[in-house]
Design an enzyme around this catalytic site. Structure first.
Site, PDB file in Angstrom:
ATOM      1  N   THR A  90     -13.083   5.106   1.082  1.00  0.00           N
ATOM      2  CA  THR A  90     -14.278   5.697   0.473  1.00  0.00           C
ATOM      3  C   THR A  90     -15.031   4.770  -0.467  1.00  0.00           C
ATOM      4  OG1 THR A  90     -13.004   6.569  -1.387  1.00  0.00           O
ATOM      5  CG2 THR A  90     -13.228   7.998   0.565  1.00  0.00           C
ATOM      6  N   GLY A 129      -1.757   9.015  -9.976  1.00  0.00           N
ATOM      7  CA  GLY A 129      -1.153   8.120 -10.965  1.00  0.00           C
ATOM      8  C   GLY A 129      -2.227   7.289 -11.622  1.00  0.00           C
ATOM      9  N   GLY A 130      -1.817   6.433 -12.524  1.00  0.00           N
ATOM     10  CA  GLY A 130      -2.753   5.560 -13.223  1.00  0.00           C
ATOM     11  C   GLY A 130      -3.227   4.413 -12.343  1.00  0.00           C
ATOM     12  N   SER A 173      -1.511   3.396  -3.677  1.00  0.00           N
ATOM     13  CA  SER A 173      -1.946   3.076  -2.313  1.00  0.00           C
ATOM     14  C   SER A 173      -0.800   2.550  -1.460  1.00  0.00           C
ATOM     15  CB  SER A 173      -3.090   2.067  -2.327  1.00  0.00           C
ATOM     16  OG  SER A 173      -4.241   2.640  -2.900  1.00  0.00           O
ATOM     17  N   HIS A 194      -6.188  -4.906   0.369  1.00  0.00           N
ATOM     18  CA  HIS A 194      -5.750  -3.645   1.002  1.00  0.00           C
ATOM     19  C   HIS A 194      -5.825  -3.761   2.528  1.00  0.00           C
ATOM     20  CE1 HIS A 194      -5.514  -0.270  -2.066  1.00  0.00           C
ATOM     21  NE2 HIS A 194      -5.702  -1.350  -2.803  1.00  0.00           N
ATOM     22  N   ARG A 239      -3.562   0.955 -10.741  1.00  0.00           N
ATOM     23  CA  ARG A 239      -2.627  -0.121 -10.382  1.00  0.00           C
ATOM     24  C   ARG A 239      -1.163   0.314 -10.522  1.00  0.00           C
ATOM     25  NH1 ARG A 239      -5.073  -3.730  -7.493  1.00  0.00           N
ATOM     26  NH2 ARG A 239      -3.813  -5.419  -8.228  1.00  0.00           N
ATOM     27  N   SER A 240      -0.911   1.591 -10.300  1.00  0.00           N
ATOM     28  CA  SER A 240       0.448   2.117 -10.442  1.00  0.00           C
ATOM     29  C   SER A 240       1.269   2.003  -9.161  1.00  0.00           C
ATOM     30  CB  SER A 240       0.405   3.583 -10.883  1.00  0.00           C
ATOM     31  OG  SER A 240      -0.237   4.373  -9.902  1.00  0.00           O
TER      32      SER A 240
END
Length: 170
Positions: free
Chosen positions: A33, A7-8, A14, A48, A10-11
Site C-alpha cells: 500500500t 507493533g512498533g 513484516s 522488502h 521496525r519491530s
C-alpha cells in the site's frame, strides 16, 4: 480468517507476517500500500521486495484495495498505516472522512472469501506527537486498528522481533 499483526516501527512485523504467509500458502499474494516519498523510503521498499521470492504475487495499491478480487487467496496486506496515511492526506487531513472511507473499504475487502494477514503499526507506543495533525492521525490509526482487531480471528503483537499472541479465536 483475519490475522492482524501489530507493533512498533521496525519491530519485525513484516518479516513475521511473510513467514506466516509462507507457512500457510505456496503462492501468497502481497498487497503493498505504500507510496514512495523519498529515496530512503524507496530503498526500504526494495529491501522488502528482494526478501520475497518468486512464490509471491505482488499487487501495489495505494487506496482502493477492494477493487481487486482476492477470492481463494491468502493475502498479506502491508500495511494499514501507510494505506491510511494515503487516505488521510488525500482527504485533506480530514480524519472523520478518512475513518468512514477506510471502514467502508475494509468492509468490502473482508467480505471477499479469502484469508488475510494484515500488518499495522501501533503508533500509540511511540509517545505523544507534538503537532495536532500528527495527533489526529495517531487517533485515526488507533481507531482503525481497533476496528480491524475486533473483526480479526487472531491478533499478534510483535515486540523486538518476538511475537505475542494477544487474541486467538481459532
Amino acid at each position: 480468517m483475519i490475522h492482524l499483526i501489530t507493533g512498533g516501527q521496525r519491530s519485525g512485523k513484516s518479516l513475521f507476517a511473510e513467514e506466516q504467509a509462507l507457512s500457510q500458502s505456496d503462492h501468497p499474494l502481497y498487497l503493498a500500500t505504500s507510496r514512495i516519498w523519498d529515496e530512503n523510503h524507496r530503498e526500504r521498499i526494495e529491501i522488502h521486495k528482494k526478501r520475497r521470492g518468486n512464490q509471491w504475487t505482488t499487487i501495489e495499491e495505494e487506496k482502493y484495495l477492494s477493487q481487486h478480487d482476492f477470492s481463494g487467496k491468502l493475502v498479506l496486506l502491508d500495511c494499514i498505516t501507510l494505506w491510511l496515511n494515503n487516505l488521510f492526506f488525500d482527504n485533506g487531513e480530514d480524519d472523520k472522512k478518512s475513518m468512514f472511507e477506510a471502514s467502508q473499504e475494509l468492509e468490502k475487502l473482508f467480505s471477499q472469501e479469502c484469508d488475510w494477514i494484515i500488518v499495522t503499526n501501533e503508533l500509540g507506543l511511540g509517545g505523544h506527537p507534538e503537532n495536532k495533525m500528527a495527533m489526529r492521525f495517531n487517533d485515526l490509526q488507533g481507531s482503525i486498528n481497533q476496528y480491524i482487531a475486533n473483526k480479526a480471528d487472531r491478533v499478534t503483537l510483535i515486540i523486538s522481533g518476538i511475537p505475542l499472541d494477544i487474541k486467538n479465536t481459532k
